[in-house]
Design an enzyme around this catalytic site. Structure first.
Site, short mmCIF file in Angstrom:
data_model
loop_
_atom_site.label_atom_id
_atom_site.label_comp_id
_atom_site.label_asym_id
_atom_site.label_seq_id
_atom_site.Cartn_x
_atom_site.Cartn_y
_atom_site.Cartn_z
CE1 TYR A 119 -22.31 20.98 -29.62
CE2 TYR A 119 -23.53 18.87 -29.61
CZ TYR A 119 -22.66 19.82 -30.40
OH TYR A 119 -22.68 19.71 -31.75
CB VAL A 120 -24.99 20.06 -21.37
CG1 VAL A 120 -25.11 20.38 -19.91
CG2 VAL A 120 -26.25 20.58 -21.97
CB THR A 123 -33.78 19.73 -20.18
OG1 THR A 123 -32.81 20.76 -20.24
CG2 THR A 123 -35.17 20.25 -20.12
CG ASN A 128 -39.95 33.22 -38.12
OD1 ASN A 128 -39.18 33.78 -38.53
ND2 ASN A 128 -39.75 31.73 -37.71
CB CYS A 168 -57.00 47.12 -27.99
SG CYS A 168 -57.45 49.06 -27.73
CE LYS A 207 -60.40 47.92 -32.21
NZ LYS A 207 -59.49 48.49 -33.31
CE LYS A 220 -56.37 47.60 -18.34
NZ LYS A 220 -54.85 47.60 -19.14
N1 NAD Z 1 -27.42 21.09 -26.01
C1 NAD Z 1 -27.88 22.11 -25.36
O1 NAD Z 1 -27.64 23.29 -25.91
C2 NAD Z 1 -28.65 22.08 -23.95
C3 NAD Z 1 -28.77 23.32 -23.32
C4 NAD Z 1 -29.20 23.32 -22.16
C5 NAD Z 1 -29.74 21.92 -21.68
N2 NAD Z 1 -29.71 20.80 -22.57
C6 NAD Z 1 -30.10 19.56 -21.71
O2 NAD Z 1 -28.91 18.91 -21.19
C7 NAD Z 1 -28.86 17.43 -21.35
C8 NAD Z 1 -27.56 17.10 -22.33
O3 NAD Z 1 -27.95 17.52 -23.31
P1 NAD Z 1 -26.59 17.33 -24.57
O4 NAD Z 1 -26.93 18.24 -25.73
O5 NAD Z 1 -25.45 17.61 -24.04
O6 NAD Z 1 -26.76 15.82 -24.95
P2 NAD Z 1 -25.84 14.83 -25.77
O7 NAD Z 1 -26.90 13.70 -26.43
O8 NAD Z 1 -25.00 15.79 -26.54
O9 NAD Z 1 -24.76 14.42 -24.55
C9 NAD Z 1 -25.43 13.27 -23.78
C10 NAD Z 1 -23.98 12.44 -23.40
O10 NAD Z 1 -24.45 11.57 -22.11
C11 NAD Z 1 -23.89 10.30 -22.59
N3 NAD Z 1 -24.53 9.16 -21.59
C12 NAD Z 1 -25.52 8.66 -22.03
N4 NAD Z 1 -25.73 7.78 -20.81
C13 NAD Z 1 -24.86 7.89 -19.96
C14 NAD Z 1 -24.43 7.16 -18.84
N5 NAD Z 1 -25.24 6.35 -18.51
N6 NAD Z 1 -23.38 7.60 -18.21
C15 NAD Z 1 -22.46 8.47 -18.73
N7 NAD Z 1 -22.67 9.01 -20.02
C16 NAD Z 1 -24.06 8.89 -20.39
C17 NAD Z 1 -23.98 9.97 -24.01
O11 NAD Z 1 -23.11 9.22 -24.75
C18 NAD Z 1 -23.85 11.44 -24.57
O12 NAD Z 1 -22.32 11.66 -24.95
C19 NAD Z 1 -30.42 17.29 -22.16
O13 NAD Z 1 -31.31 16.93 -21.14
C20 NAD Z 1 -30.67 18.56 -22.54
O14 NAD Z 1 -32.19 18.94 -22.79
C21 NAD Z 1 -29.04 20.97 -23.64
#
Ligand code: NAD
Length: 436
Positions: free
Chosen positions: A10-11, A124, A225, A268, A271, A324
């Site tokens: 995704y990222v 992250t 919630n 406040c 309590k 405070k």
């Molecule tokens: N998904 C989100 O909305 C989001 C938002 C902000 C931050 N993050 C952080 O970003 C990071 C990635 O998240 P994501 O959701 O894209 O993960 P994901 O699992 O969707 O994608 C990770 C990709 O990395 C590839 N990969 C693994 N090892 C590799 C290597 N040695 N060389 C090349 N590619 C390799 C995997 O095959 C996979 O396609 C995480 O640390 C996540 O916590 C995610």
């Protein structure tokens, strides 16, 4: 700029396509050959609104391509972005296998390279990971002498799945953790069309800010919630309640109550929390988040008592008694609980809080002192000199004027424990320890 993006999940996909759309030449590197094939065929490997169209357009323009060959991606780029996954391992621990592997592979590909190369961590990772795991893995791969040529930065991503293209283009800020301003400027130049505030900070700070954000988002969901559950129990519309709640930008959605310091108290918060929890119990509600607030607050007071006892000294000066600075209200003040805890452990305590002028107090405050804490009245000092003469350990309870005066006059003989955690800038000659 020529940029390589490692990990096309995704990222990685959103980052690669958006950077290419901004005019950079991007090569994505990915271990999964099927994802590489899809991207090169102008198809998106992840389902994200708007991404298939953007990806197809930048691939067809020749600005984005993908490969499984890490060395080739490094060779074709001036800067790398690590976007591989950092999933939860056993016992919730962060699994660093993929980031360490990709860092070592990038390092190996840098072996023969003479020019400076910057590796930006987008994944992250917990504070310390970039300095203690990613940089060593890079240098391990790149070989001796590479430390001068390889730079690292942390540039967390603030996007949410479902709206990630928009979040990429309009982030709350561009956050870069790095050791020098040249690296900061280089990372900033990746985002020419982003107008959000640019924040350069230390590497570990950037790493933990991302976790603070996500923890806060999780807290907000659980909080609303549980308030929703209480509303339902009282037959009140929860959406309307939160709509009104959100209108308060002074105290609710604001900087208020978000500065690390000591425990809460006063007439406040404790309590009203107890009343709300009581109402929840009567309605058979389970409110795990709200139920944890008072115990979490009490634990903070116990930790402060422990920190004082750990000094081994028993002549203690407590600065600030009201809940405070600037108030004379002692009801449920955590500082009163702290003083009582210290007295209970055998400490010889004196207290300075000139806002709490005991003879002046009237009404509820006076009754509170007479009925609840008559023993504390006799411990009050008149001025900073008196408490400084008495104390081996000074406990700073709030960031008021008394604390500023005492800190300025404290010297090497005093141990200072700062419960405000640095809220008060001082020129203290004594060594000040922040108590967390
Ligand atoms: N998904 C989100 O909305 C989001 C938002 C902000 C931050 N993050 C952080 O970003 C990071 C990635 O998240 P994501 O959701 O894209 O993960 P994901 O699992 O969707 O994608 C990770 C990709 O990395 C590839 N990969 C693994 N090892 C590799 C290597 N040695 N060389 C090349 N590619 C390799 C995997 O095959 C996979 O396609 C995480 O640390 C996540 O916590 C995610």
């Amino acid at each position: 700029m020529c940029i390589s993006v490692f990990g096309l999940g995704y990222v990685g996909c959103v980052t690669a396509a958006s950077l290419a759309n901004d005019g950079h030449t991007v090569v994505g590197a990915e271990v999964n050959a099927e994802k590489v094939r899809q991207i090169n065929a102008s198809a998106s490997p992840v389902g994200e609104p708007g991404l298939p169209k953007l990806l197809a357009s930048v691939v067809q323009m020749g600005r984005l391509r993908a490969t499984t060959d890490i060395a080739e991606a490094v060779a074709a780029s001036d800067l790398a972005m690590i976007c591989v996954g950092t999933p939860s391992g056993p016992h919730g621990r962060l699994s660093l296998g993929a980031v360490e592997r990709v860092a070592r592979d990038i390092g190996c590909a840098l072996c023969a390279r003479r020019e400076t190369y910057t590796v930006v961590v987008r994944s992250t990772v917990l504070p310390g990971t970039t300095e203690r795991a990613i940089l060593p893995a890079l240098l391990d791969g790149a070989g001796p002498g590479a430390a001068r040529r390889v730079r690292v930065a942390v540039n967390p991503e603030f996007m949410r799945e479902g709206s990630s293209l928009r979040d990429f283009a309009q982030p709350p800020m561009t956050l870069v953790g790095c050791a020098d301003s040249e690296t900061g400027a280089l990372v900033r130049s990746l985002y020419p069309s982003i107008t959000a505030p640019f924040v350069q900070t230390g590497i570990r700070t950037a790493e933990i800010v991302k976790y603070a954000c996500n923890a806060f988002h999780a807290l907000k969901v659980c909080f609303s919630n549980e308030i929703g559950d209480l509303c339902d129990a009282f037959d009140i519309d929860p959406q309307e309640v939160m709509r009104i709640f959100l209108m308060d930008r002074k105290l609710n959605v604001s900087e208020a109550y978000l500065r690390p310091g000591f425990a809460f108290g006063g007439s406040c918060l404790p309590k009203d929390l107890r009343a709300l929890l009581g109402a929840g119990r009567s309605a058979d509600l389970t409110l795990p988040l709200l139920s944890t607030l008072l115990p979490a607050n009490d634990a903070r007071i116990r930790r402060a008592v422990d920190a004082v006892m750990d000094t081994g000294k028993r002549r203690i000066g407590v600065v600030g008694l009201a809940f405070k600075a600037g108030t004379d209200d002692l009801r449920e003040s955590p500082m009163v609980a702290l003083v009582e805890g210290l007295i209970g452990k055998g400490c010889d305590v004196r207290v300075l809080d000139r806002g709490v002028a005991l003879p002046r107090l009237v009404g509820a405050n006076q009754r509170y002192i007479q009925d609840q804490i008559p023993h504390i009245a006799s411990l009050m000092c008149d001025d900073a000199n008196e408490i400084l003469r008495h104390a081996e350990v000074l406990v700073i309870g709030n960031a008021g004027l008394d604390a500023a005066n005492v800190l300025d006059a404290a010297d090497e003989r005093h141990i200072v424990l700062d419960l405000t955690r640095g809220q008060l800038q001082s020129t203290a000659k004594a060594l000040v320890t922040i108590v967390a």
